[in-house]
Design an enzyme around this catalytic site. Structure first.
Site, PDB file in Angstrom:
ATOM      1  N   SER A 289       0.851  -1.186   0.000  1.00 43.59           N
ATOM      2  CA  SER A 289       0.000   0.000   0.000  1.00 43.59           C
ATOM      3  C   SER A 289       0.884   1.232   0.000  1.00 43.59           C
ATOM      4  O   SER A 289       1.960   1.240   0.617  1.00 43.59           O
ATOM      5  CB  SER A 289      -0.907  -0.001   1.238  1.00 43.59           C
ATOM      6  OG  SER A 289      -1.482   1.279   1.459  1.00 43.59           O
ATOM      7  N   LYS A 295       0.122  -3.471   5.085  1.00 45.21           N
ATOM      8  CA  LYS A 295      -0.830  -4.166   4.216  1.00 45.21           C
ATOM      9  C   LYS A 295      -0.170  -5.306   3.440  1.00 45.21           C
ATOM     10  O   LYS A 295       0.960  -5.228   3.001  1.00 45.21           O
ATOM     11  CB  LYS A 295      -1.477  -3.191   3.229  1.00 45.21           C
ATOM     12  CG  LYS A 295      -2.368  -2.141   3.862  1.00 45.21           C
ATOM     13  CD  LYS A 295      -3.575  -2.733   4.530  1.00 45.21           C
ATOM     14  CE  LYS A 295      -4.557  -3.333   3.551  1.00 45.21           C
ATOM     15  NZ  LYS A 295      -5.181  -2.320   2.666  1.00 45.21           N
ATOM     16  N   ASN A 297      -1.995  -7.048   0.598  1.00 45.99           N
ATOM     17  CA  ASN A 297      -3.229  -7.109  -0.170  1.00 45.99           C
ATOM     18  C   ASN A 297      -3.256  -8.294  -1.141  1.00 45.99           C
ATOM     19  O   ASN A 297      -2.248  -8.607  -1.779  1.00 45.99           O
ATOM     20  CB  ASN A 297      -3.402  -5.816  -0.974  1.00 45.99           C
ATOM     21  CG  ASN A 297      -3.590  -4.603  -0.086  1.00 45.99           C
ATOM     22  OD1 ASN A 297      -4.236  -4.687   0.945  1.00 45.99           O
ATOM     23  ND2 ASN A 297      -3.005  -3.479  -0.470  1.00 45.99           N
ATOM     24  N   ARG A 328     -23.473  -7.701 -45.287  1.00 53.68           N
ATOM     25  CA  ARG A 328     -22.399  -7.152 -44.450  1.00 53.68           C
ATOM     26  C   ARG A 328     -22.979  -5.956 -43.722  1.00 53.68           C
ATOM     27  O   ARG A 328     -23.461  -5.016 -44.357  1.00 53.68           O
ATOM     28  CB  ARG A 328     -21.169  -6.736 -45.271  1.00 53.68           C
ATOM     29  CG  ARG A 328     -20.036  -6.163 -44.366  1.00 53.68           C
ATOM     30  CD  ARG A 328     -18.701  -6.046 -45.087  1.00 53.68           C
ATOM     31  NE  ARG A 328     -18.282  -7.328 -45.598  1.00 53.68           N
ATOM     32  CZ  ARG A 328     -18.338  -7.677 -46.890  1.00 53.68           C
ATOM     33  NH1 ARG A 328     -18.752  -6.809 -47.795  1.00 53.68           N
ATOM     34  NH2 ARG A 328     -17.962  -8.880 -47.283  1.00 53.68           N
TER      35      ARG A 328
END
Length: 520
Positions: A289, A295, A297, A328
């Site tokens: 972080s 952290k 994560n 088309r």
């Protein structure tokens, strides 16, 4: 001035694309890969015409020799392509000049009889085929790692959760086996689509008329050429030109959306189970972080979850393009290109990331047991209801257990203790029986058998997952051993594992780097 990214434009470097940046699918679906696929289609067409007698062999060799992406300016093609609505028109002009430089007489055989959609559609099928080969290899890798986890944790008891709340006990082995089943389902769907990806050849309006005209009016020449063209590209031969019959694209989009969602299910579970307050699993190496040094994560799961939310929306565009007018359409065909490439890129990146995620996933059985005890045996109320119903009656048993569960939660007591204090219960069940009936590891239903059955499903190599007796449930895994596990490879001793070098868009892939694993 900053260089233009390979995908073209100022944002081609993937600054806000961490899901796919640096992944093998990025290169496999980038502008250069698409350009090379268009050139491969043009060269295959000339070779196919030579094979059926509509072009000289020398022209086939010359066009093939000129059809290399490094000879062409991608940005120029993109800008000039705006004039006609697709890049094939300027590409044909540039390829014709390149062929003329090598052999002037062979230039007339470039793009002979084809229309732009023949080349774009065939090129996108080639890009899809090459990317799907990467994806299915990564899904195999993911399934192998999940099979190992499921076998090792076949008997590891954990809380089952429904609508976010503890329900009844289950096992991590069954959860991992379920993940593996989804991954194999995705692989099977993508493999079926991969085998059916068709070449496109219809000419101006899907009648193959120009090819018949080039063969002195032979009405069968176009169909023979289509078969030869499919062989040259390595794609399936279509029954009909599919300029406005977009089954191949819709099928591909649906299979990619399923695959992304299947991987997203794994990511969703990892994100929940790795929450600080749950802590039952953790990624091998978490992300940091910018503001909070502590952290760890779950970044891989986060990126997979991001892809899982995007691909279904991209597939919706592909399904919407089925409603294509005339021979088309104006816009429906054009709307497919970028969503299809994005869906391939995101799904491919998610599959490669998933292989890394599950290969390095760390499991904490002790934390699972701790969480099982949070409700003091209330995970077993279903079992207690079934046991008490014949003794007290269903309504009485349910009301009694509802009240006892609320009291146990309010007072912080074990459910068995509260029930033992109830005269009606104590008259029919002893304290020892109540403790046995509220022991999570004695109420697993068919979890073990279901796990074994799921693991008997073979991978593409034709093997089911052998059961590995699980031990070490009394403590979390050895941190030193976890630190040796590479999140890009399967679990096991480092000496038993080699870097994965699955095929990339050029036939190779860089080995995944080894990195350490931190404890949560």
């Amino acid at each position: 001035m900053a260089p233009v990214g390979e995908r073209g434009g100022a944002d081609g470097a993937g600054l806000l694309g961490p899901v796919w940046a640096g992944r093998a699918a990025e290169a496999a679906t980038g502008d250069r890969a698409v350009l090379q696929a268009m050139l491969d289609a043009e060269a295959a067409l000339t070779r196919a015409q030579a094979a059926v007698g509509l072009a000289p062999e020398r022209a086939a060799r010359t066009v093939t020799a000129a059809a290399h992406a490094e000879r062409f300016d991608i940005r120029s093609l993109a800008l000039r392509g705006r004039a006609g609505g697709n890049p094939v028109i300027p590409l044909v002009a540039d390829l014709t000049r390149a062929v003329a430089e090598l052999e002037p007489d062979d230039a007339e055989f470039v793009h002979r009889g084809a229309t732009s959609q023949d080349i774009v559609d065939t090129a996108l099928m080639l890009v899809a085929a090459r990317t799907l080969d990467l994806i299915t290899a990564d899904l195999e890798r993911t399934a192998d790692a999940l099979g190992t986890l499921a076998a090792e944790h076949r008997d590891t008891v954990m809380p089952g959760r429904t609508l976010t709340q503890h329900a009844v006990p289950t096992t991590f082995g069954l959860k991992a086996a379920g993940w593996r089943s989804l991954v194999l389902d995705a692989r099977d769907r993508l493999a079926a689509v991969r085998a059916s990806l068709p070449a496109q050849l219809g000419g101006a309006a899907g009648t193959l008329a120009a090819f018949g005209a080039a063969a002195d009016g032979d009405p069968d020449a176009g169909r023979a050429l289509t078969a030869a063209f499919a062989r040259e590209t390595g794609l399936a031969a279509p029954t009909l030109p599919w300029h406005v019959l977009r089954t191949p694209v819709a099928d591909l989009g649906g299979a990619l959306a399923f695959c992304a969602g299947a991987l997203g299910k794994i990511a969703a579970d990892v994100l929940v189970l790795s929450r600080t307050e749950i802590g039952e699993v953790a990624e091998g190496t978490g992300g940091g972080s910018s503001a909070m040094p502590h952290k760890h994560n779950p970044v891989r799961a986060t990126l997979i979850a991001s892809a899982a939310r995007q691909v279904p929306a991209l597939a919706a565009v592909l399904f919407a393009s089925l409603a294509a007018e005339d021979e088309r359409p104006a816009g429906a065909w054009h709307a497919e290109w970028q969503p299809l490439l994005d869906a391939l890129r995101l799904t491919g990146a998610a599959a490669e990331t998933a292989a890394e995620l599950v290969g390095g996933l760390r499991i904490f059985p002790a934390r699972m047991r701790t969480n099982l005890s949070l409700t003091g045996g209330q995970l077993l109320t279903e079992r207690l209801t079934a046991h008490l119903t014949p003794l007290l009656g269903r309504a009485t048993a349910r009301d009694l257990l509802t009240a006892a569960s609320r009291r146990a939660a309010d007072e912080g007591k074990a459910l068995a203790e509260v029930l033992a204090e109830n005269p009606r219960v104590s008259a029919v069940l002893s304290p020892e029986q109540l403790r046995e009936l509220t022991a999570p590891d004695t109420y697993l239903g068919a979890a073990l058998a279901l796990t074994d059955e799921a693991l008997s499903r073979p991978t593409r190599a034709g093997r089911g997952q052998a059961r590995t007796p699980h031990s070490g449930q009394d403590a979390d895994p050895d941190p030193d051993q976890n630190a040796r596990q590479d999140p890009g490879r399967g679990p096991g001793p480092a000496s038993d594992r080699a870097p994965h070098t699955g095929p990339g868009p050029d036939g190779s892939r860089r080995p995944h780097p080894t990195s350490g694993q931190d404890l949560p």
